[in-house]
Motif scaffolding. Sequence first.
Motif, PDB file in Angstrom:
ATOM      1  N   ALA A   1     -47.181   8.528 -55.098  1.00 36.84           N
ATOM      2  CA  ALA A   1     -45.939   7.969 -54.557  1.00 36.84           C
ATOM      3  C   ALA A   1     -44.883   7.805 -55.640  1.00 36.84           C
ATOM      4  O   ALA A   1     -43.704   7.600 -55.340  1.00 36.84           O
ATOM      5  N   LEU A   2     -45.276   7.892 -56.920  1.00 39.53           N
ATOM      6  CA  LEU A   2     -44.335   7.740 -58.033  1.00 39.53           C
ATOM      7  C   LEU A   2     -43.709   9.069 -58.448  1.00 39.53           C
ATOM      8  O   LEU A   2     -42.935   9.103 -59.400  1.00 39.53           O
ATOM      9  N   TYR A   3     -44.025  10.141 -57.754  1.00 40.59           N
ATOM     10  CA  TYR A   3     -43.489  11.466 -58.087  1.00 40.59           C
ATOM     11  C   TYR A   3     -41.963  11.430 -58.062  1.00 40.59           C
ATOM     12  O   TYR A   3     -41.351  11.063 -57.056  1.00 40.59           O
ATOM     13  N   GLY A   4     -41.344  11.792 -59.181  1.00 45.42           N
ATOM     14  CA  GLY A   4     -39.894  11.847 -59.251  1.00 45.42           C
ATOM     15  C   GLY A   4     -39.210  10.512 -59.334  1.00 45.42           C
ATOM     16  O   GLY A   4     -37.981  10.445 -59.325  1.00 45.42           O
ATOM     17  N   ILE A   5     -39.985   9.423 -59.434  1.00 45.58           N
ATOM     18  CA  ILE A   5     -39.387   8.083 -59.432  1.00 45.58           C
ATOM     19  C   ILE A   5     -39.498   7.412 -60.785  1.00 45.58           C
ATOM     20  O   ILE A   5     -38.540   6.819 -61.284  1.00 45.58           O
TER      21      ILE A   5
ATOM     22  N   GLN B   1     -51.325   2.199 -61.496  1.00 49.33           N
ATOM     23  CA  GLN B   1     -51.809   1.988 -60.140  1.00 49.33           C
ATOM     24  C   GLN B   1     -52.936   2.953 -59.804  1.00 49.33           C
ATOM     25  O   GLN B   1     -53.078   4.008 -60.406  1.00 49.33           O
ATOM     26  N   ILE B   2     -53.745   2.536 -58.852  1.00 48.27           N
ATOM     27  CA  ILE B   2     -54.743   3.395 -58.215  1.00 48.27           C
ATOM     28  C   ILE B   2     -54.282   3.598 -56.776  1.00 48.27           C
ATOM     29  O   ILE B   2     -53.928   2.632 -56.078  1.00 48.27           O
ATOM     30  N   SER B   3     -54.270   4.849 -56.323  1.00 47.36           N
ATOM     31  CA  SER B   3     -53.806   5.118 -54.968  1.00 47.36           C
ATOM     32  C   SER B   3     -54.602   6.258 -54.358  1.00 47.36           C
ATOM     33  O   SER B   3     -55.327   6.977 -55.053  1.00 47.36           O
TER      34      SER B   3
ATOM     35  N   ASP C   1     -53.139  15.017 -43.211  1.00 44.49           N
ATOM     36  CA  ASP C   1     -53.685  15.244 -41.873  1.00 44.49           C
ATOM     37  C   ASP C   1     -53.313  16.631 -41.360  1.00 44.49           C
ATOM     38  O   ASP C   1     -53.416  16.911 -40.162  1.00 44.49           O
ATOM     39  N   GLY C   2     -52.879  17.481 -42.286  1.00 43.73           N
ATOM     40  CA  GLY C   2     -52.481  18.823 -41.908  1.00 43.73           C
ATOM     41  C   GLY C   2     -50.990  18.963 -41.713  1.00 43.73           C
ATOM     42  O   GLY C   2     -50.431  20.045 -41.862  1.00 43.73           O
ATOM     43  N   GLU C   3     -50.312  17.855 -41.369  1.00 46.38           N
ATOM     44  CA  GLU C   3     -48.869  17.888 -41.175  1.00 46.38           C
ATOM     45  C   GLU C   3     -48.148  16.888 -42.076  1.00 46.38           C
ATOM     46  O   GLU C   3     -47.091  17.185 -42.614  1.00 46.38           O
ATOM     47  N   ASN C   4     -48.736  15.706 -42.229  1.00 47.55           N
ATOM     48  CA  ASN C   4     -48.088  14.648 -42.996  1.00 47.55           C
ATOM     49  C   ASN C   4     -48.883  14.322 -44.252  1.00 47.55           C
ATOM     50  O   ASN C   4     -50.106  14.433 -44.288  1.00 47.55           O
ATOM     51  N   LEU C   5     -48.160  13.893 -45.278  1.00 49.45           N
ATOM     52  CA  LEU C   5     -48.752  13.491 -46.551  1.00 49.45           C
ATOM     53  C   LEU C   5     -48.547  11.995 -46.706  1.00 49.45           C
ATOM     54  O   LEU C   5     -47.428  11.496 -46.572  1.00 49.45           O
ATOM     55  N   ASN C   6     -49.627  11.278 -46.976  1.00 52.79           N
ATOM     56  CA  ASN C   6     -49.552   9.824 -47.080  1.00 52.79           C
ATOM     57  C   ASN C   6     -50.101   9.345 -48.424  1.00 52.79           C
ATOM     58  O   ASN C   6     -51.145   9.807 -48.878  1.00 52.79           O
ATOM     59  N   HIS C   7     -49.384   8.412 -49.054  1.00 52.04           N
ATOM     60  CA  HIS C   7     -49.820   7.786 -50.293  1.00 52.04           C
ATOM     61  C   HIS C   7     -50.033   6.303 -50.026  1.00 52.04           C
ATOM     62  O   HIS C   7     -49.132   5.612 -49.546  1.00 52.04           O
ATOM     63  N   SER C   8     -51.216   5.819 -50.342  1.00 47.66           N
ATOM     64  CA  SER C   8     -51.546   4.410 -50.129  1.00 47.66           C
ATOM     65  C   SER C   8     -51.952   3.793 -51.457  1.00 47.66           C
ATOM     66  O   SER C   8     -52.953   4.198 -52.061  1.00 47.66           O
TER      67      SER C   8
ATOM     68  N   HIS D   1     -60.279   6.740 -42.496  1.00 49.63           N
ATOM     69  CA  HIS D   1     -58.827   6.581 -42.502  1.00 49.63           C
ATOM     70  C   HIS D   1     -58.350   5.980 -43.819  1.00 49.63           C
ATOM     71  O   HIS D   1     -59.051   5.167 -44.426  1.00 49.63           O
ATOM     72  N   PRO D   2     -57.155   6.349 -44.298  1.00 51.12           N
ATOM     73  CA  PRO D   2     -56.638   5.820 -45.563  1.00 51.12           C
ATOM     74  C   PRO D   2     -56.579   4.299 -45.589  1.00 51.12           C
ATOM     75  O   PRO D   2     -56.817   3.671 -46.612  1.00 51.12           O
TER      76      PRO D   2
END
Length: 671
Positions: A308-312, A340-342, A347-354, A402-403
């Motif tokens: 989630a920190l990509y480019g930030i 952080q640990i994430s 899901d094939g369509e969406n990318l999620n970072h937790s 699930h994430p």
Amino acid sequence: MTNSIARKLLILCAVVLAVPVLGGVATFFVLRRDIVAKYDACVAGLSEQQRRLPGLESIVDDLKRVERLKDLRWNLNSPYDSGAINILVPATADGAWHKKCGLDEAPADCLAAPHEKFVICNAALGHQFTDQRLSLDIIRAQIQQPLRFLALTFLGHELGHLQVSSEGRVQHLFPMMRVNGLRCRRNDRVRPTEEEAADDFGISVACEAMRRRDDEAIGTDARSAIDTLSYLRQSLDDDFDFDDTCGGDDNYPSVSRRKSTFGLQYAKCMFPEKALPYAAVANDQDDAFKHLEAWLRARQVGGMVGSALYGISPLYRFDVAGTDNDERFVAFDSTGKSAQISTTTSDGENLNHSVLATWDRAGEMIDLRSIPGTANTDFLISFAAANDTTDVRHGVVTCQYHPADCRVEQSQKIIPPGVEIYSTTEHAIVEIAGDRLRAYRSAADYFNDKTVVDATPHLDLQGGTPIVDGLASRFILARRPAEDELPNGLHRAAFISAGKVTWTTFTTAPKNMNPLHAVGLYGQRIAFALQPSSHQLATGTQLWVCPSEPFQSADATQITAGCDVYDPPEDASYSIGIANNDLTSLGIRFAKADYCVGYIVVRQAGWLWLVNPETHQQDILPGTGLVNCDPDRKRAVVYRMRRIDEVTLDFKNAEPTRVSIGLVRTASEPH
């Protein structure tokens, strides 16, 4: 500028309507007075302090020296002036202002409206113009000049857009945050595109402006060349610290491609004399980067953002472990100020970072592994504490399908000064404190003080650093020489088993005089990685794979061992780690290869060199670490710089050289 790459986009439609970034190309027609009114609204949304940007004025003063721009009138951070070039760059601004004006807060980005002759940029770009290093007299030239060149190029790029009569359209680079958002794209259009033409314009005016300045000269030696180009790359990474290599589309080169281009053009502009080393160094780096682009276009299957920190935030360390779920990865990501640990899931369509756990300090991963057959990922992280002790955290990530089901349990341990902790390719933990060495089967055993080996091998470091590998009950210990140490082809290693220490001296001369940089223990084989020091002539990295028995047998005083000597594939001659500023991939070491049984994995210069000692075949992949591989499908998953790539495997016959070396047994505890 550079990351107007992501939306260099133009037409105030994005400002007027706050058009969301959906990708593709869209065309909007708006009334000119509405566009101007929205520009003025963006100006009015900033306080006088937020609009005060002396660095911007200084850069524009340089642009006024450029012949083709000398007759222009400039209007900076003020209400719209129809007869001027209008530029609005806030020193600071909140999220609401950015949203209203159609800009993301990060990374640095601009919108340009060619018909109305204005540019609006976000505060991330404004931050560059607040850097006092741009103009302070006490700043060294090799730091200040690259900063000014980049600032001039960024602003010149936007002026390049204003030079063309662009249609009212919204263009986007590519959907980075989607599944496969970092997949390579081929450019089949006739060059140059409008974006590339704007880049060329920006570089051209920056070069002319810089040449008209009366600046302090920069040293002409190779070291100064490397330092100067490194400062330029570091300045770029301050706001564009991500790797989107090969991700550009028909209209936009990738940010990473632009970084390489700007470095090369800076060297050619400022140091055109052929006798100087700047252009040669920059050309070498650009050639390496082109090689990386070509490799990815040929063999990348898919690529996605791994954090989630990509480019930030600026990147300090990034490590990834696979899990028993092929669509989920566990990542450790550290900036210079936090960690952080994430999890990253698809899901094939969406990318999620937790994000599962955070720490307010920079950290380094000692060990990270997914435990096959379980839903657990084990990690061991070290943080430097204020009193020079080390704060070590052990944790276990447990995930269900699930994430949201993932959780972290962690423990803390304070390590006194002078204690160093290492992990092996088999995930054993080794603690070295002076002459004492203790080994543990796992991070959990380390925290529970379940020692397997407690020995005093008396390793004389002589300014070098220890290198170790193997199982907790059976491992090899050696020394990586100091950088200024002259190599002699002699090496010494200790084989430690059940507390028994067997020291062996062996030589790789005259076949290879390079110092020993890494050791690995793979079943009944020992591997040695030899690499030239920076002050040596490039004689090349080599991998020596030998039987372990001669090294661990204490019965004979002088014996021989037959070793296979591997030279890396030709790709390894391109240092893509330096070319892409992936500093964590530099140096040489044996990398962990969970889910990739049977391979020796050597990490060097931005590459992962895979060797199968049974079949004598090898392959090489770009990356900092190997997540997993599937030889049956000829696929592997690698990571680097907050991205995760799936690539094809293509093993070739390595044709190693068979060498017989002599081993001399020394005292069991040398002094």
